[in-house]
Enzyme design. Sequence first.
Site, PDB file in Angstrom:
ATOM      1  N   GLY A   1      -8.360   1.972  -4.670  1.00  0.00           N
ATOM      2  CA  GLY A   1      -7.383   1.057  -4.484  1.00  0.00           C
ATOM      3  C   GLY A   1      -8.003  -0.232  -3.872  1.00  0.00           C
TER       4      GLY A   1
ATOM      5  N   HIS B   1     -12.707 -33.675  13.419  1.00  0.00           N
ATOM      6  CA  HIS B   1     -14.108 -33.478  12.872  1.00  0.00           C
ATOM      7  C   HIS B   1     -15.154 -33.234  13.952  1.00  0.00           C
ATOM      8  CE1 HIS B   1     -17.804 -34.277  10.623  1.00  0.00           C
ATOM      9  NE2 HIS B   1     -18.327 -34.761  11.635  1.00  0.00           N
TER      10      HIS B   1
HETATM   11  P1  NAI Z   1      -1.822  -2.801  -2.941  1.00  0.00           P
HETATM   12  O1  NAI Z   1      -0.572  -2.573  -3.595  1.00  0.00           O
HETATM   13  O2  NAI Z   1      -2.240  -4.185  -2.316  1.00  0.00           O
HETATM   14  O3  NAI Z   1      -3.226  -2.510  -3.669  1.00  0.00           O
HETATM   15  C1  NAI Z   1      -2.984  -0.990  -4.221  1.00  0.00           C
HETATM   16  C2  NAI Z   1      -4.081  -0.925  -5.429  1.00  0.00           C
HETATM   17  O4  NAI Z   1      -4.464   0.192  -5.786  1.00  0.00           O
HETATM   18  C3  NAI Z   1      -3.930  -1.770  -6.620  1.00  0.00           C
HETATM   19  O5  NAI Z   1      -4.915  -2.818  -6.956  1.00  0.00           O
HETATM   20  C4  NAI Z   1      -3.708  -0.666  -7.675  1.00  0.00           C
HETATM   21  O6  NAI Z   1      -4.111  -1.339  -9.009  1.00  0.00           O
HETATM   22  C5  NAI Z   1      -4.777   0.485  -7.179  1.00  0.00           C
HETATM   23  N1  NAI Z   1      -4.366   1.815  -7.731  1.00  0.00           N
HETATM   24  C6  NAI Z   1      -3.306   2.504  -7.650  1.00  0.00           C
HETATM   25  N2  NAI Z   1      -3.366   3.722  -8.183  1.00  0.00           N
HETATM   26  C7  NAI Z   1      -4.695   3.862  -8.505  1.00  0.00           C
HETATM   27  C8  NAI Z   1      -5.526   4.930  -8.954  1.00  0.00           C
HETATM   28  N3  NAI Z   1      -4.999   6.015  -9.045  1.00  0.00           N
HETATM   29  N4  NAI Z   1      -6.814   4.539  -9.084  1.00  0.00           N
HETATM   30  C9  NAI Z   1      -7.361   3.375  -8.712  1.00  0.00           C
HETATM   31  N5  NAI Z   1      -6.844   2.505  -8.287  1.00  0.00           N
HETATM   32  C10 NAI Z   1      -5.423   2.475  -8.263  1.00  0.00           C
HETATM   33  O7  NAI Z   1      -1.692  -1.889  -1.605  1.00  0.00           O
HETATM   34  P2  NAI Z   1      -2.589  -1.529  -0.430  1.00  0.00           P
HETATM   35  O8  NAI Z   1      -4.020  -2.211  -0.162  1.00  0.00           O
HETATM   36  O9  NAI Z   1      -2.316  -0.279   0.211  1.00  0.00           O
HETATM   37  O10 NAI Z   1      -1.503  -2.418   0.880  1.00  0.00           O
HETATM   38  C11 NAI Z   1      -0.048  -2.084   0.761  1.00  0.00           C
HETATM   39  C12 NAI Z   1       0.679  -3.168   1.327  1.00  0.00           C
HETATM   40  O11 NAI Z   1       0.345  -3.323   2.861  1.00  0.00           O
HETATM   41  C13 NAI Z   1       0.608  -4.232   0.627  1.00  0.00           C
HETATM   42  O12 NAI Z   1       1.887  -4.747   0.270  1.00  0.00           O
HETATM   43  C14 NAI Z   1      -0.079  -5.358   1.387  1.00  0.00           C
HETATM   44  O13 NAI Z   1       0.355  -6.727   1.061  1.00  0.00           O
HETATM   45  C15 NAI Z   1       0.158  -4.865   2.775  1.00  0.00           C
HETATM   46  N6  NAI Z   1      -0.915  -5.089   3.700  1.00  0.00           N
HETATM   47  C16 NAI Z   1      -1.203  -6.438   4.155  1.00  0.00           C
HETATM   48  C17 NAI Z   1      -2.170  -6.810   4.889  1.00  0.00           C
HETATM   49  C18 NAI Z   1      -2.438  -8.305   5.052  1.00  0.00           C
HETATM   50  O14 NAI Z   1      -1.907  -9.016   4.821  1.00  0.00           O
HETATM   51  N7  NAI Z   1      -3.637  -8.566   5.629  1.00  0.00           N
HETATM   52  C19 NAI Z   1      -3.008  -5.979   5.480  1.00  0.00           C
HETATM   53  C20 NAI Z   1      -2.611  -4.361   5.078  1.00  0.00           C
HETATM   54  C21 NAI Z   1      -1.675  -4.200   4.382  1.00  0.00           C
END
Ligand code: NAI
Length: 455
Positions: free
Chosen positions: A182, A441
Amino acid sequence: MEPYDLIVIGGGPAGYLGAQRAAKKKKRVLLFEKNKLGGVCLNEGCIPTKTLLNSAKIYEHTKNGNSFGILTENVLIDPTAIQKRKNRVIHMLVGGVKMTMKKHKVEVIYQQAKIKGKTDRGFLVEAEGEIYEARNLLIAAGSQPVIPPIKGGKEAMESGLAVTSRELLDFPQLPNKLVIVGAGVIGLEMAAYFAGMGTKVTVVEMLDKIAGTMDRKITKMLQKELEKKGIQFMLGYQVTEIEKDGVVCKKEDQWIRCKADKILWSVGRHPIIKGLGLESVNLKIENGKIVTDEHLRTSVEGIYAAGDVNGKMMLAHTAYRESETAVNDMFGIQDTIDYGVIPSVIYTNPELASVGETEESAKEKGLRMKTVEIPMAYSGRFVAENDGIGGICKLLMDQDTGCLAGAHILGSYASEMIWGIGALMEQKVTIEEMKKIVFPHPSVSEIIREAIFKF
Ligand code: NAI
């Protein structure tokens, strides 16, 4: 005993801030937390990752100091010291939340709470056999990682080969070969950290781009920057099986094996709604998420749900604003949340920060946009501080209103600048009015002024 004005279930960002805001309004508040105050954000998410990423950044800067006239040799990593510092930071910040609860006279009970029904006086909540009563409820129970049910997945989790970000953040040693499933926010931040520290990282993503729905061109640039650090991306590949020493991925009819000594699941998170007793009050759930409106009201009057549990935008800062909106609404202050101006950031190096529409989303909505794109090198401070690293600032103007509709910045301090653009968008300031704003700046933020004058 009189019912509490508010019972909060969950002590993460949505829960503790909601409790604090209500207590500040002189309301009697009780908060239940089954684990640690601070939730995922403080204990196993935002804060620990930012602490680790800063260590990686310092390591990278030290190693690459030559072009800045800093000559170093034999730069070493001490994973134990990095872990210790991370734990110290968490301890300090969780302590800060505890103190805040105390200062505002929020009662905190470290138990699992369950809704038991409704009476004339309000809602009943049970924890370890005791019944508590409140006029309002704020459900802020958070989310947990999605673990896809694929072949070998359960065994890999049991053996410790596959982990979620929670375990990986505490891992005492750096893996040699890490496969990340992911390329969303968690996947990219973890990839940046481990690659920065010398681990060989492969990111497998089933979509044809990284970073979900963020601007296509800019995420491509981010991908290139991350590839420079040695991260390998396998886009369009779906992980279909986990073996004893790696993953099997599939693209159309092509199958590839990818070896790893650690595998990270970062394929999304889902709300925690099980065990909350939501059925006792008949609360409306859709696709595993508590249904809420722009006031964070649920289908039951007096019950609100804020943070990841409503699945709208799983970000800590969204949770903050949601809980404030909910608490205002429950105590008679008119408030609504505007999800369209909430920024999101990926804390890689360079950082990617974004707010509002992308070109793709604007096109889908049929909005008439004018786009300006300039390299970060338009900022003198950016040039002074960066060597061999790219960046871009892209602004979108809605031609019908003359206001900004979106901003996407790849580069240093992007995370610290984006709120300003969100605020200008929320206040509906036009581009012409923005031209009168004075930026310090030299600062990287001047890139915004440069871009505005290109419209
Ligand atoms: P995400 O939903 O951002 O990304 C998951 C990705 O995994 C997607 O691109 C999807 O296409 C891919 N995927 C799913 N199944 C797969 C497979 N079998 N094989 C390959 N690719 C696959 O989820 P993530 O990164 O786990 O984050 C979870 C939540 O936590 C999100 O809502 C995110 O916004 C939040 N978060 C936010 C942060 C920030 O704002 N800096 C930091 C950490 C988390």
